[in-house]
Scaffold this active site. Sequence first.
Site, short mmCIF file in Angstrom:
data_model
loop_
_atom_site.label_atom_id
_atom_site.label_comp_id
_atom_site.label_asym_id
_atom_site.label_seq_id
_atom_site.Cartn_x
_atom_site.Cartn_y
_atom_site.Cartn_z
N ARG A 273 -34.09 95.92 -16.20
CA ARG A 273 -34.26 96.35 -17.60
C ARG A 273 -35.56 95.80 -18.19
O ARG A 273 -36.31 96.54 -18.83
CB ARG A 273 -33.06 95.93 -18.45
CG ARG A 273 -31.79 96.71 -18.11
CD ARG A 273 -30.61 96.24 -18.92
NE ARG A 273 -30.38 94.82 -18.64
CZ ARG A 273 -29.74 93.99 -19.44
NH1 ARG A 273 -29.26 94.41 -20.59
NH2 ARG A 273 -29.58 92.73 -19.11
N ASN B 34 -27.82 98.48 -18.87
CA ASN B 34 -26.92 98.36 -17.71
C ASN B 34 -25.66 99.15 -18.02
O ASN B 34 -25.18 99.15 -19.15
CB ASN B 34 -26.53 96.90 -17.47
CG ASN B 34 -27.63 96.10 -16.81
OD1 ASN B 34 -28.53 96.65 -16.20
ND2 ASN B 34 -27.55 94.79 -16.93
#
Length: 89
Positions: free
Chosen positions: A18, A36
């Site tokens: 990320r 996520n």
Amino acid sequence: MLTKKILVTGKVQGVFFRQSTLQKARELGISGHVENLPDGVSVSIIATGIETRIAELISWCQQGPPRAVVKHVEISDQPLQEFKNFSIL
């Protein structure tokens, strides 16, 4: 401008995917977000930008950051969405 959903699966959680996506998207001038997913093996990206820059991000997602092991990348068209910047959800 266009918006794409990029679903990346494999070893993509717990490997700075990320944060690395955030940096790459900002470098490319792409807005949207990355998160996520609850399955523990997927990351979802919503990206808005010019077509060539989105293509660069998709290409980057095929490998991701050094510790990632990308198994599959699925791309889908989305209605155009406007975002102020790129963020991690």
